[in-house]
Scaffold this active site. Sequence first.
Site, PDB file in Angstrom:
ATOM      1  N   LYS A  12       0.770  -1.210  -0.053  1.00 26.15           N
ATOM      2  CA  LYS A  12       0.040  -0.025  -0.007  1.00 26.15           C
ATOM      3  C   LYS A  12       0.837   1.330  -0.135  1.00 26.15           C
ATOM      4  CE  LYS A  12      -3.852  -2.338   2.401  1.00 26.15           C
ATOM      5  NZ  LYS A  12      -4.664  -2.352   3.732  1.00 26.15           N
ATOM      6  N   TYR A  52     -12.552  -2.150  -3.878  1.00 23.13           N
ATOM      7  CA  TYR A  52     -13.196  -1.934  -2.631  1.00 23.13           C
ATOM      8  C   TYR A  52     -14.829  -2.016  -2.688  1.00 23.13           C
ATOM      9  CZ  TYR A  52      -8.938  -1.011  -0.536  1.00 23.13           C
ATOM     10  OH  TYR A  52      -7.444  -1.018   0.112  1.00 23.13           O
ATOM     11  N   PHE A  60     -16.868   3.873   6.377  1.00 28.59           N
ATOM     12  CA  PHE A  60     -15.078   4.114   5.906  1.00 28.59           C
ATOM     13  C   PHE A  60     -14.675   3.796   4.446  1.00 28.59           C
ATOM     14  CE2 PHE A  60     -16.346  -0.415   7.188  1.00 28.59           C
ATOM     15  CZ  PHE A  60     -15.725  -1.223   6.018  1.00 28.59           C
ATOM     16  N   ARG A  88      -1.520 -14.544   3.632  1.00 30.06           N
ATOM     17  CA  ARG A  88      -2.423 -13.816   4.709  1.00 30.06           C
ATOM     18  C   ARG A  88      -1.648 -13.950   5.887  1.00 30.06           C
ATOM     19  NH1 ARG A  88      -6.656 -11.085   3.463  1.00 30.06           N
ATOM     20  NH2 ARG A  88      -7.424 -11.421   5.517  1.00 30.06           N
ATOM     21  N   THR A  94      -4.893  -7.857  10.175  1.00 32.69           N
ATOM     22  CA  THR A  94      -5.085  -6.490   9.853  1.00 32.69           C
ATOM     23  C   THR A  94      -4.672  -5.459  10.748  1.00 32.69           C
ATOM     24  OG1 THR A  94      -6.955  -7.288   8.372  1.00 32.69           O
ATOM     25  CG2 THR A  94      -6.980  -4.880   8.629  1.00 32.69           C
ATOM     26  N   ARG A 105       2.840  -6.993   9.121  1.00 36.10           N
ATOM     27  CA  ARG A 105       2.077  -5.972   9.852  1.00 36.10           C
ATOM     28  C   ARG A 105       2.619  -5.665  11.168  1.00 36.10           C
ATOM     29  NH1 ARG A 105      -3.309  -7.800   7.385  1.00 36.10           N
ATOM     30  NH2 ARG A 105      -3.385  -6.554   5.372  1.00 36.10           N
ATOM     31  N   ASN A 115      -1.688  -0.165   7.299  1.00 38.54           N
ATOM     32  CA  ASN A 115      -1.236  -1.449   7.620  1.00 38.54           C
ATOM     33  C   ASN A 115      -0.366  -2.064   6.302  1.00 38.54           C
ATOM     34  OD1 ASN A 115      -3.112  -2.292   5.866  1.00 38.54           O
ATOM     35  ND2 ASN A 115      -4.211  -3.557   7.417  1.00 38.54           N
ATOM     36  N   HIS A 118      -1.723  -5.044   1.441  1.00 43.18           N
ATOM     37  CA  HIS A 118      -3.181  -6.002   1.179  1.00 43.18           C
ATOM     38  C   HIS A 118      -2.845  -7.244   0.820  1.00 43.18           C
ATOM     39  CE1 HIS A 118      -6.974  -6.941  -0.184  1.00 43.18           C
ATOM     40  NE2 HIS A 118      -6.585  -7.323  -1.351  1.00 43.18           N
ATOM     41  N   GLU A 129      -9.416  -9.489  -7.885  1.00 37.75           N
ATOM     42  CA  GLU A 129      -8.423  -8.545  -7.663  1.00 37.75           C
ATOM     43  C   GLU A 129      -7.278  -8.539  -8.707  1.00 37.75           C
ATOM     44  OE1 GLU A 129      -7.551  -8.969  -3.623  1.00 37.75           O
ATOM     45  OE2 GLU A 129      -9.187  -8.201  -2.861  1.00 37.75           O
TER      46      GLU A 129
END
Length: 157
Positions: A12, A52, A60, A88, A94, A105, A115, A118, A129
């Site tokens: 990110k 998203y 949010f 993951r 998260t 993270r 964070n 993704h 995605e």
Amino acid sequence: MRAEERTFVAIKPDGVQRGLIGDIVKRFETKGYKVTALKMLQVTDAQAKAHYAEHEGKPFYPRLIRYIQSGPIVAMVVEGYNAVAGVRHLMGSTDPDKAEVGTIRADYAQVMEYNVVHGSDSVESAEREIAIYFNENEIFDERKCMSELVTEYLDAD
């Protein structure tokens, strides 16, 4: 039992801006996953909204869109055995305060909103995605090991 899978990973904007690209990519490669596509890009409005889409209408949602467009991201396709769950796990929770010690993270993020990384949460999400950020001709499945490259070089003489 899962076998070889493809998953989508994005470093990110905060991770890119902090110079963490190499460290994060290394985590996946050290674990044994193959990075079969990688590019830095500025996320467009269409890409952000598609990425998203499941959060549209939530309070949010506007912050998510702003954040993913606040600077360039590094988009990747990562492949390997049980890649979705494995990636993951390497990323951690998260919420960095709840992430296991040694995860990306836990090591690099301080707050949930920033964070660093993704990763897709399912094979289906990964397919969706990946299609947002890559064309199939941008994904490379064939990678040779060093001994194959050296043999090709020596045989060329």
